[in-house]
Scaffold this active site. Structure first.
Site, PDB file in Angstrom:
ATOM      1  N   ARG A  10       8.824  -8.276  15.534  1.00 31.41           N
ATOM      2  CA  ARG A  10       9.053  -6.880  15.106  1.00 31.41           C
ATOM      3  C   ARG A  10       7.922  -5.990  15.603  1.00 31.41           C
ATOM      4  NH1 ARG A  10       8.103  -3.645  10.165  1.00 31.41           N
ATOM      5  NH2 ARG A  10       9.699  -2.035  10.227  1.00 31.41           N
TER       6      ARG A  10
ATOM      7  N   HIS B  47       0.850  -1.194   0.000  1.00 33.21           N
ATOM      8  CA  HIS B  47       0.000   0.000   0.000  1.00 33.21           C
ATOM      9  C   HIS B  47       0.879   1.234   0.000  1.00 33.21           C
ATOM     10  CE1 HIS B  47       1.185  -0.428   4.224  1.00 33.21           C
ATOM     11  NE2 HIS B  47       1.010   0.886   4.311  1.00 33.21           N
TER      12      HIS B  47
END
Ligand SMILES: C=C1C[C@]23C[C@@]1(O)CC[C@H]2[C@@]12CCC[C@@](C)(C(=O)O1)[C@H]2[C@@H]3C(=O)O
Ligand SMILES: O=C(O)CCC(=O)C(=O)O
Ligand SMILES: [Fe+2]
Length: 349
Positions: free
Chosen positions: A291, A219
């Site tokens: 993460r 995106h």
């Protein structure tokens, strides 16, 4: 809470997974549409020192040629960034049923949720996120009734620091295109103080079959620029292509301590009348490490109208985009996946 219940709000809840192999609902089959390359040679993502005497020139080059770069010497204290990471850990370590108390009602709201694209896409992402619009106070009081202020204090300091950094960077980016300080002050955002605070804290837990799952689908962000800070674990990739003859490839953004990744968003493409291009990116998952990232979307207040700056409109061609507000662009984005900006293009014929 069962996996079935959490799935109803399209959320990945790692603690609910008991698996030998990942569920089909989370296995993507088009992850290797383009090759993945390391950031070396011609794919070396620029790292820009904000105190470099050639800053303006370097920023201009990075924005025109890349749409993404890293910034060092940005003036944000490491202590604050470490606190930001600790608060992210604390947030995502909460039990699922507590986090779900602040679930987003709608994907463009603030609060806890999965990724906002899931309604368009057939698979679930391997991630969770918490979006803050203006202030996290209301949600923090629900998450930590007896100790919400340590989270809120860090987030308040982060917001102030990021708005200052965003303003500084926007100036440098526009100066690089020959827009003067006076012209910047004449824009509807003045000196970029009419800014809406929006950021997302993202969590991407490790996965034994990391190359079959996805953290965030490809995106571009809709704001002016996005600043990403992570906990030192790599996972952000950008879709690189220098020109139409160049093959597309996913470039893994390197982890460089004490830097932010900056990427150009849709509204910057509008403001610069296409001189700077939005950057398509995605988040992948690691096999071993968890993460976490904070993405700060530097964007105008909701009622501010954004259009190409007159200085950047070629008189022979005219403006490439109609005037829009950030929510108008987001509404287009919420209706379909990808190409939200196309709806605002001015046909040159
Ligand atoms: C204000 C916002 C920016 C954002 C949409 C949102 O309402 C809340 C989340 C943000 C996010 C995170 C993932 C990528 C993105 C494009 C999206 O769809 O939701 C960004 C949004 C954006 O840049 O518009
Ligand atoms: O986690 C990242 O590195 C990217 C996050 C992102 O792209 C987003 O929140 O829009
Ligand atoms: Fe993004």
């Amino acid at each position: 809470m069962s996996l079935h219940e959490t799935r109803k709000i399209k959320l990945h809840q790692p603690e609910n997974f008991q698996f030998d192999s990942i569920p089909d609902s989370h296995a993507w089959d088009n992850l290797h549409d383009h090759p993945t390359v390391e950031p070396v040679g011609p794919d070396t993502i620029p790292v820009i020192d904000l105190c470099d005497p050639k800053l303006i020139e370097k920023i201009g080059k990075a924005c025109e040629g890349w749409g993404v770069f890293l910034i060092s010497n940005h003036g944000i204290e490491l202590k604050l960034l470490n606190q930001l990471c600790s608060q992210m850990h604390r947030l995502f370590a909460l039990p699922a049923d507590v986090k779900l108390k602040v679930a987003k009602a709608d994907s463009f709201d603030g609060g806890y949720g999965g990724d906002p694209f899931s309604r368009f896409l057939p698979k679930y992402t391997w991630s969770e996120s918490f979006t803050v619009l203006d202030s996290p106070l209301e949600h923090a009081k629900i998450l930590w009734p007896n100790d919400f202020s340590s989270f809120c204090d860090v987030m308040e300091e982060y917001k102030t620091a990021m708005n200052r950094l965003g303003r500084r960077l926007m100036h440098a980016m526009l100066l690089s295109l020959g827009v003067s300080e006076e012209e910047i002050n004449d824009t509807p955002f003045g000196d970029f103080s009419k800014i809406k605070t929006v950021y997302s804290l993202n969590s991407y837990p490790p996965c034994p079959e990391a190359d079959r799952v996805l953290g965030l689908p490809p995106h571009s962000d809709t704001g002016f620029v996005t600043f990403v800070y992570d906990n030192g674990v790599s996972g952000l990739q950008i879709l690189r292509r220098e020109d139409d003859n160049d093959p597309k490839r996913w470039v893994t953004v390197p982890v460089v301590p004490n830097t932010f990744v900056v990427n150009v968003g849709d509204l910057m493409q509008v403001l610069t009348n296409g001189r700077f291009h939005n950057m398509v990116h995605r988040a992948i998952i690691g096999k071993t490490y968890h993460r976490m990232s904070a993405a700060y979307f530097f964007s105008p207040e909701l009622d501010v109208k954004v259009s190409p700056l007159s200085k950047l409109i070629d008189p022979g061609v005219g403006p490439l985009y109609k005037t829009m507000t950030w929510p108008e662009l987001q509404t287009k984005r919420s209706l379909s996946y990808g190409h939200a900006l196309d709806a605002f293009k001015i046909d040159s014929n």
